[in-house]
Design a protein around this motif. Structure first.
Motif, mmCIF file in Angstrom:
data_model
loop_
_atom_site.group_PDB
_atom_site.id
_atom_site.type_symbol
_atom_site.label_atom_id
_atom_site.label_comp_id
_atom_site.label_asym_id
_atom_site.label_seq_id
_atom_site.Cartn_x
_atom_site.Cartn_y
_atom_site.Cartn_z
ATOM 1 N N GLN A 63 0.844 -1.179 0.000
ATOM 2 C CA GLN A 63 0.000 0.000 0.000
ATOM 3 C C GLN A 63 0.887 1.238 0.000
ATOM 4 O O GLN A 63 1.852 1.313 0.756
ATOM 5 N N ASP A 70 -7.763 6.014 5.710
ATOM 6 C CA ASP A 70 -8.989 5.225 5.830
ATOM 7 C C ASP A 70 -9.076 4.170 4.737
ATOM 8 O O ASP A 70 -9.587 3.062 4.964
ATOM 9 N N GLN A 71 -8.578 4.503 3.550
ATOM 10 C CA GLN A 71 -8.592 3.530 2.459
ATOM 11 C C GLN A 71 -7.655 2.365 2.763
ATOM 12 O O GLN A 71 -7.979 1.203 2.465
ATOM 13 N N ASN A 73 -6.875 1.351 5.762
ATOM 14 C CA ASN A 73 -7.534 0.592 6.822
ATOM 15 C C ASN A 73 -8.608 -0.328 6.250
ATOM 16 O O ASN A 73 -8.716 -1.496 6.640
ATOM 17 N N ASP A 74 -9.407 0.175 5.310
ATOM 18 C CA ASP A 74 -10.449 -0.646 4.684
ATOM 19 C C ASP A 74 -9.844 -1.832 3.949
ATOM 20 O O ASP A 74 -10.377 -2.950 4.007
ATOM 21 N N GLU A 75 -8.731 -1.601 3.259
ATOM 22 C CA GLU A 75 -8.083 -2.690 2.525
ATOM 23 C C GLU A 75 -7.532 -3.746 3.465
ATOM 24 O O GLU A 75 -7.655 -4.949 3.213
ATOM 25 N N LEU A 77 -8.629 -4.453 6.481
ATOM 26 C CA LEU A 77 -9.761 -5.189 7.042
ATOM 27 C C LEU A 77 -10.295 -6.207 6.043
ATOM 28 O O LEU A 77 -10.662 -7.328 6.402
ATOM 29 N N PHE A 78 -10.311 -5.835 4.769
ATOM 30 C CA PHE A 78 -10.765 -6.763 3.737
ATOM 31 C C PHE A 78 -9.839 -7.978 3.648
ATOM 32 O O PHE A 78 -10.301 -9.127 3.546
ATOM 33 N N GLN A 82 -12.085 -8.624 8.107
ATOM 34 C CA GLN A 82 -12.585 -7.643 9.073
ATOM 35 C C GLN A 82 -12.003 -7.835 10.476
ATOM 36 O O GLN A 82 -12.496 -7.255 11.439
ATOM 37 N N ASP A 103 -5.488 1.549 14.369
ATOM 38 C CA ASP A 103 -6.717 1.140 13.698
ATOM 39 C C ASP A 103 -6.532 -0.157 12.921
ATOM 40 O O ASP A 103 -7.500 -0.876 12.673
ATOM 41 N N TRP A 104 -5.305 -0.440 12.512
ATOM 42 C CA TRP A 104 -5.060 -1.615 11.676
ATOM 43 C C TRP A 104 -4.994 -2.911 12.488
ATOM 44 O O TRP A 104 -5.311 -3.980 11.982
#
Length: 245
Positions: A63, A70-71, A73-75, A77-78, A82, A103-104
């Motif tokens: 990354q 935030d992007q 973090n979303d990746e 989690l995916f 999650q 957050d990760w």
């Protein structure tokens, strides 16, 4: 870093890891963790050329930190269903990287920091995330001398799997150490190295020379007062490799 990761009981085969930083330490940690079975190894960095190189050392995803946090973090989690990642290894020296990682990480996750070696590495930390997620934070700076041998042995065992010699650019004799530092400051190479008494045709194998180049690195942020310690370590590594050749 080597002794910490090798002995961390919280890391099991198949775990997910984020590496913050894509320099020498980041790529080395990537190869080590991937070699020992971590299924998801994500490297986060700002330089596209370094991220591209990390592909050759075991990362499964990367990354660019030039994007939105935030992007990322979303990746993450995916990629972890999650759940969040099990371990974050910080080798960037960027203070804000610590806050991002909270957050990760999953609940009960681990954070290892190696890059905050300077006194002004400060950031605002949301302490509630550390408490509510039951996170464990480690700092690692010094190591027992035996881990230097373990690290060299790891490079020897994986030298055909990973091209460690690519991590060291130009090399210089000790008499040109000032020029070597000027080259390192430019930041165009992951590491600038120097060698002592090793020349082509001296009878040392190519593999040994590659390992020697890797271990005889000039660390950019090393203070001048530490040269004696560095040179002592370099001579010890050289003798170790000569004995194995």
């Amino acid at each position: 870093a080597f002794n910490f990761i090798a002995g961390l009981n919280g890391i099991d085969i198949g775990d997910s890891v984020v590496i913050q930083g894509c320099g020498m330490l980041g790529i080395y940690a990537t190869s080590f963790l991937r070699y020992y079975g971590c299924e998801v190894v994500i490297v986060v960095g700002v330089r596209s050329d370094r991220l591209e190189m990390a592909k050759n050392f075991g990362d499964t995803h990367f990354q660019s930190h030039g994007g939105i946090t935030d992007q990322i973090n979303d990746e993450l989690l995916f990629l972890t269903n999650q759940r969040g990642v099990d371990l974050v290894v910080e080798v960037s020296g960027v203070a804000s990287a610590f806050t991002d990682s909270l957050d990760w990480l999953r609940i009960g996750g681990h954070y290892l920091t190696l890059g905050y070696v300077y006194p002004h590495a400060k950031t605002i930390v949301p302490m509630d995330k550390i408490v509510r997620k039951c996170l464990t934070i480690y700092g690692s700076h010094n190591y027992h001398p035996r881990f230097l041998g373990d690290a060299i042995e790891f490079v020897r065992e994986t030298r055909h799997q990973y091209s460690f010699d690519l991590l060291v650019g130009n090399t210089y004799p000790l008499t040109e150490i000032d020029q070597a530092f000027r080259q390192a400051i430019q930041g165009n190479q992951i590491r600038v190295g120097f060698v002592r008494g090793v020349k082509a045709g001296s009878g040392i194998s190519h593999a040994s020379r590659c390992i020697l180049k890797l271990m005889l690195e000039i660390i950019l942020w090393t203070k001048w007062g530490c040269y004696a310690i560095i040179l002592a370590n370099l001579l010890m590594v050289r003798d170790f490799l000569l004995a194995r050749s």
